[in-house]
Design an enzyme around this catalytic site. Sequence first.
Site, PDB file in Angstrom:
ATOM      1  CG  ASP A 189      -5.043   4.765   3.175  1.00  0.00           C
ATOM      2  OD1 ASP A 189      -5.163   4.282   4.323  1.00  0.00           O
ATOM      3  OD2 ASP A 189      -4.021   5.354   2.783  1.00  0.00           O
TER       4      ASP A 189
ATOM      5  CB  CYS B  12      -0.978  -0.024   1.172  1.00  0.00           C
ATOM      6  SG  CYS B  12      -0.226   0.041   2.810  1.00  0.00           S
TER       7      CYS B  12
ATOM      8  CB  CYS C 184      -3.485   1.056   7.228  1.00  0.00           C
ATOM      9  SG  CYS C 184      -3.377   2.529   8.257  1.00  0.00           S
ATOM     10  NE  ARG C 185      -4.562   1.001   1.706  1.00  0.00           N
ATOM     11  CZ  ARG C 185      -4.507   1.672   0.572  1.00  0.00           C
ATOM     12  NH1 ARG C 185      -5.444   1.490  -0.349  1.00  0.00           N
ATOM     13  NH2 ARG C 185      -3.538   2.528   0.330  1.00  0.00           N
ATOM     14  CB  SER C 186       0.629  -3.511   2.858  1.00  0.00           C
ATOM     15  OG  SER C 186       1.312  -2.513   3.562  1.00  0.00           O
TER      16      SER C 186
ATOM     17  CG  ASN D 288       4.590  -1.753   5.087  1.00  0.00           C
ATOM     18  OD1 ASN D 288       5.675  -2.002   5.614  1.00  0.00           O
ATOM     19  ND2 ASN D 288       3.704  -2.689   4.854  1.00  0.00           N
TER      20      ASN D 288
END
Length: 155
Positions: free
Chosen positions: A126, A10, A15-17, A13
């Site tokens: 995000d 993302c 939150c999402r990933s 690096n």
Amino acid sequence: MTKHSVLFVCLGNICRSPMGEAILHDLATKQGVRDNWLIDSAGTGGHEAGSRIYSGAQRVLKKYGINYEHIARQITPQDFDKFDLILGFDVDNIRNLERIKPKNSKAEIKLVNFFNEKRKNKNIEDPWYPDTNQAFEAVYTDCLEACKTLLNEYK
């Protein structure tokens, strides 16, 4: 011996990933196939490098019984040779990955939701900007569906 390698990517690096990384790690462990996988995450930007996973992401992971330690890092040119599959969370991530991908790289770049039949090829937004529990839950749900499919397709 590792048979499959996947890098979740993302922007920052945090939150999402790392959520994708943690979920795939958890599912692969529960299915007894963790040793067949190299799983990591990174960001296209380096502004969060060295940071821990964001509290909103950590909170949702813990809710589902996943305790995961993570330190953010920026993607490197070597990652494109180390990983067979690099998964971005939105079209901006994909554009950035395609732009920085070295020539003759073996990595295949796809959206995370390429593997999510319910939201095929949709962005995973995000959660940082709304910073709501609902936003982090949505990321978790999409990642969980995609990771389940990924594990089934890459047995």
